[in-house]
Design a protein around this motif. Structure first.
Motif, PDB file in Angstrom:
ATOM      1  N   GLN A 122      38.757  47.074  46.677  1.00 24.86           N
ATOM      2  CA  GLN A 122      39.305  46.564  47.863  1.00 24.86           C
ATOM      3  C   GLN A 122      38.002  45.430  48.456  1.00 24.86           C
ATOM      4  OE1 GLN A 122      42.497  46.606  48.826  1.00 24.86           O
ATOM      5  NE2 GLN A 122      41.849  45.201  50.026  1.00 24.86           N
ATOM      6  N   ALA A 123      36.969  46.008  48.629  1.00 27.69           N
ATOM      7  CA  ALA A 123      35.917  45.086  49.187  1.00 27.69           C
ATOM      8  C   ALA A 123      35.789  43.992  48.443  1.00 27.69           C
ATOM      9  CB  ALA A 123      34.617  45.760  49.285  1.00 27.69           C
ATOM     10  N   LYS A 124      35.817  43.921  46.959  1.00 27.23           N
ATOM     11  CA  LYS A 124      35.539  42.497  46.273  1.00 27.23           C
ATOM     12  C   LYS A 124      36.978  41.889  46.417  1.00 27.23           C
ATOM     13  CE  LYS A 124      32.643  41.892  43.883  1.00 27.23           C
ATOM     14  NZ  LYS A 124      31.382  41.207  44.244  1.00 27.23           N
ATOM     15  N   LEU A 125      38.169  42.319  46.603  1.00 26.82           N
ATOM     16  CA  LEU A 125      39.124  41.380  46.872  1.00 26.82           C
ATOM     17  C   LEU A 125      39.199  40.617  47.907  1.00 26.82           C
ATOM     18  CD1 LEU A 125      41.961  43.702  45.183  1.00 26.82           C
ATOM     19  CD2 LEU A 125      41.135  41.733  44.242  1.00 26.82           C
ATOM     20  N   GLN A 126      38.632  41.535  49.014  1.00 24.02           N
ATOM     21  CA  GLN A 126      38.353  40.758  50.373  1.00 24.02           C
ATOM     22  C   GLN A 126      37.593  40.025  50.300  1.00 24.02           C
ATOM     23  OE1 GLN A 126      40.017  41.463  53.176  1.00 24.02           O
ATOM     24  NE2 GLN A 126      38.891  39.663  54.079  1.00 24.02           N
ATOM     25  N   GLU A 127      36.322  40.059  49.680  1.00 22.77           N
ATOM     26  CA  GLU A 127      35.351  38.793  49.381  1.00 22.77           C
ATOM     27  C   GLU A 127      35.922  37.554  48.713  1.00 22.77           C
ATOM     28  OE1 GLU A 127      31.436  39.533  47.626  1.00 22.77           O
ATOM     29  OE2 GLU A 127      31.832  41.762  47.775  1.00 22.77           O
ATOM     30  N   ILE A 128      36.779  38.003  47.738  1.00 22.56           N
ATOM     31  CA  ILE A 128      37.109  36.899  47.033  1.00 22.56           C
ATOM     32  C   ILE A 128      38.062  36.054  47.965  1.00 22.56           C
ATOM     33  CG2 ILE A 128      38.946  36.158  45.214  1.00 22.56           C
ATOM     34  CD1 ILE A 128      37.816  38.839  43.703  1.00 22.56           C
ATOM     35  N   ALA A 129      39.184  36.556  48.989  1.00 20.55           N
ATOM     36  CA  ALA A 129      40.015  36.055  49.717  1.00 20.55           C
ATOM     37  C   ALA A 129      39.184  35.255  50.841  1.00 20.55           C
ATOM     38  CB  ALA A 129      40.675  37.143  50.490  1.00 20.55           C
ATOM     39  N   LEU A 147      39.683  29.691  40.271  1.00 18.78           N
ATOM     40  CA  LEU A 147      38.879  30.568  40.514  1.00 18.78           C
ATOM     41  C   LEU A 147      39.201  31.993  41.221  1.00 18.78           C
ATOM     42  CD1 LEU A 147      35.905  28.101  41.288  1.00 18.78           C
ATOM     43  CD2 LEU A 147      35.926  29.432  39.171  1.00 18.78           C
ATOM     44  N   ARG A 148      39.945  31.858  42.223  1.00 14.68           N
ATOM     45  CA  ARG A 148      40.370  32.926  43.231  1.00 14.68           C
ATOM     46  C   ARG A 148      41.018  33.777  41.818  1.00 14.68           C
ATOM     47  NH1 ARG A 148      43.448  33.886  48.602  1.00 14.68           N
ATOM     48  NH2 ARG A 148      43.964  35.844  48.493  1.00 14.68           N
ATOM     49  N   ALA A 149      42.190  33.122  41.415  1.00 14.13           N
ATOM     50  CA  ALA A 149      42.841  34.079  40.476  1.00 14.13           C
ATOM     51  C   ALA A 149      42.257  34.750  39.441  1.00 14.13           C
ATOM     52  CB  ALA A 149      44.185  33.128  39.755  1.00 14.13           C
ATOM     53  N   SER A 150      41.078  34.168  38.832  1.00 14.82           N
ATOM     54  CA  SER A 150      40.236  34.630  37.938  1.00 14.82           C
ATOM     55  C   SER A 150      39.393  35.725  38.224  1.00 14.82           C
ATOM     56  CB  SER A 150      39.438  33.598  37.164  1.00 14.82           C
ATOM     57  OG  SER A 150      38.510  33.876  36.107  1.00 14.82           O
ATOM     58  N   ASN A 151      38.980  35.513  39.410  1.00 13.20           N
ATOM     59  CA  ASN A 151      38.118  36.570  40.158  1.00 13.20           C
ATOM     60  C   ASN A 151      38.932  37.848  40.512  1.00 13.20           C
ATOM     61  OD1 ASN A 151      35.716  35.253  39.907  1.00 13.20           O
ATOM     62  ND2 ASN A 151      36.070  34.364  41.680  1.00 13.20           N
ATOM     63  N   GLU A 152      40.260  37.618  40.949  1.00 11.60           N
ATOM     64  CA  GLU A 152      41.157  38.712  41.331  1.00 11.60           C
ATOM     65  C   GLU A 152      41.223  39.607  40.021  1.00 11.60           C
ATOM     66  OE1 GLU A 152      43.315  37.391  45.031  1.00 11.60           O
ATOM     67  OE2 GLU A 152      44.342  36.721  43.439  1.00 11.60           O
ATOM     68  N   ALA A 153      41.610  39.005  38.808  1.00  9.56           N
ATOM     69  CA  ALA A 153      42.126  39.541  37.467  1.00  9.56           C
ATOM     70  C   ALA A 153      40.924  40.150  36.919  1.00  9.56           C
ATOM     71  CB  ALA A 153      42.516  38.348  36.529  1.00  9.56           C
ATOM     72  N   ILE A 159      32.560  45.526  39.079  1.00  6.64           N
ATOM     73  CA  ILE A 159      32.926  45.100  40.167  1.00  6.64           C
ATOM     74  C   ILE A 159      31.820  44.082  41.132  1.00  6.64           C
ATOM     75  CG2 ILE A 159      34.193  45.263  42.276  1.00  6.64           C
ATOM     76  CD1 ILE A 159      35.842  47.684  41.090  1.00  6.64           C
ATOM     77  N   ALA A 160      30.662  44.798  41.130  1.00 10.45           N
ATOM     78  CA  ALA A 160      29.594  44.219  41.850  1.00 10.45           C
ATOM     79  C   ALA A 160      29.229  43.001  41.013  1.00 10.45           C
ATOM     80  CB  ALA A 160      28.474  45.387  41.841  1.00 10.45           C
ATOM     81  N   GLN A 161      29.225  42.862  39.936  1.00  8.95           N
ATOM     82  CA  GLN A 161      28.520  41.764  39.023  1.00  8.95           C
ATOM     83  C   GLN A 161      29.501  40.606  39.301  1.00  8.95           C
ATOM     84  OE1 GLN A 161      28.088  43.040  35.100  1.00  8.95           O
ATOM     85  NE2 GLN A 161      26.568  44.650  35.639  1.00  8.95           N
ATOM     86  N   ILE A 162      30.710  41.035  39.862  1.00  8.79           N
ATOM     87  CA  ILE A 162      31.540  39.689  40.135  1.00  8.79           C
ATOM     88  C   ILE A 162      31.105  38.697  40.965  1.00  8.79           C
ATOM     89  CG2 ILE A 162      34.101  38.621  40.537  1.00  8.79           C
ATOM     90  CD1 ILE A 162      34.780  41.524  39.071  1.00  8.79           C
ATOM     91  N   ASP A 163      30.726  37.565  40.630  1.00  6.82           N
ATOM     92  CA  ASP A 163      30.104  36.552  41.684  1.00  6.82           C
ATOM     93  C   ASP A 163      31.255  35.463  42.380  1.00  6.82           C
ATOM     94  OD1 ASP A 163      28.869  34.657  43.220  1.00  6.82           O
ATOM     95  OD2 ASP A 163      27.222  34.159  41.790  1.00  6.82           O
ATOM     96  N   VAL A 164      31.843  35.920  43.459  1.00  2.23           N
ATOM     97  CA  VAL A 164      32.953  35.276  44.080  1.00  2.23           C
ATOM     98  C   VAL A 164      32.548  33.791  44.295  1.00  2.23           C
ATOM     99  CG1 VAL A 164      34.007  37.174  44.924  1.00  2.23           C
ATOM    100  CG2 VAL A 164      32.539  35.923  46.280  1.00  2.23           C
ATOM    101  N   LYS A 165      31.507  33.307  44.557  1.00  2.00           N
ATOM    102  CA  LYS A 165      30.934  32.055  44.619  1.00  2.00           C
ATOM    103  C   LYS A 165      30.686  31.289  43.668  1.00  2.00           C
ATOM    104  CE  LYS A 165      28.629  33.593  49.053  1.00  2.00           C
ATOM    105  NZ  LYS A 165      29.644  33.032  50.101  1.00  2.00           N
ATOM    106  N   LEU A 166      30.397  31.924  42.332  1.00  2.96           N
ATOM    107  CA  LEU A 166      29.922  30.950  41.135  1.00  2.96           C
ATOM    108  C   LEU A 166      31.019  29.921  40.682  1.00  2.96           C
ATOM    109  CD1 LEU A 166      27.919  31.021  39.011  1.00  2.96           C
ATOM    110  CD2 LEU A 166      29.478  32.501  37.835  1.00  2.96           C
TER     111      LEU A 166
END
Length: 217
Positions: free
Chosen positions: A83-90, A177-183, A194-201
């Motif tokens: 949930q925290a990562k999805l919030q970061e992505i949004a 990018l958003r959709a890919s990170n969410e997937a 989950i921690a390794q997903i860089d939402v800014k990359l």
């Protein structure tokens, strides 16, 4: 003597009235007849008082239906991380929703304004509004900044028609990018993944469009 009957269930009585329909098989039971229990059936009824009439008649309990296997709930720490990562992505996607207009006069920048145009407005401007304004003899239109209060910028319609496709490409890339990170977040099975997903990359640089007031473009 114990009888079974479809409507009344079990009836312990010395003898039934002659007017009562007595049967000897389940077909007659289904039609409303009374069936007398044998000693073995009566003993089964006594041993299993909650058994149904048919279970007693067949001297066999109906097996309990197999319960579906319910997967264990997702560990709390994994659900929280997801949930925290999805919030970061949004939040990153929301942050990407901007572009800039560099307003120049006499070769110098006199303003640099932040704007955004969402998908519905982009489509409307490009396909309907701006062509309609041109047909009506207009040569400029207003765009509005994202600040509070918003400020208007008068831009040539031809200039806007040139920039909107570029903005559409930028928006498509940020959406992908958003959709890919969410997937990837939903597919992850551990907190570390989950921690390794860089939402800014790989997010593209913000677009800056130059508006030269000296040229009218």
């Amino acid at each position: 003597m114990i009888y079974i009957q479809k409507t009344i269930g079990f009836w312990d009585i010395d003898s039934l009235p002659e007017s009562y329909k007595v049967g000897t098989n389940i077909e007659q039971y289904e039609e409303g007849a009374y069936l007398a229990l044998s000693n073995e059936q009566a003993a089964f009824h006594e041993a299993h008082p909650d058994a149904s009439q048919l279970e007693v008649w067949n001297i066999e309990l109906t097996p309990e239906p197999e319960q579906p296997v319910v997967p264990d709930p997702e560990p709390d720490e994994l659900a929280i991380a997801r949930q925290a990562k999805l919030q970061e992505i949004a939040e990153q996607d929301e942050f990407s929703n901007k572009f800039f207009v560099s307003v120049k006069r006499g070769g110098a920048e006199i303003a640099n304004q932040e704007l955004w145009i969402d998908k519905d407005l982009r489509n409307s401007l490009y396909s309907i509004t701006l062509p309609a304004l041109q047909s009506d003899g207009e040569t400029t239109t207003k765009l509005w900044t994202t600040g509070t209060p918003p400020q208007s910028i008068d831009v040539p319609i031809v200039w806007a028609m040139e920039k909107l496709p570029l903005l559409e490409i930028y928006a498509k890339r940020t959406y992908d990018l958003r959709a890919s990170n969410e997937a990837a977040t939903y597919a992850a099975t551990t907190v570390d993944e989950i921690a390794q997903i860089d939402v800014k990359l790989n997010y593209p640089h913000f677009l800056t469009f130059e508006l030269n007031l000296d040229l009218g473009v």
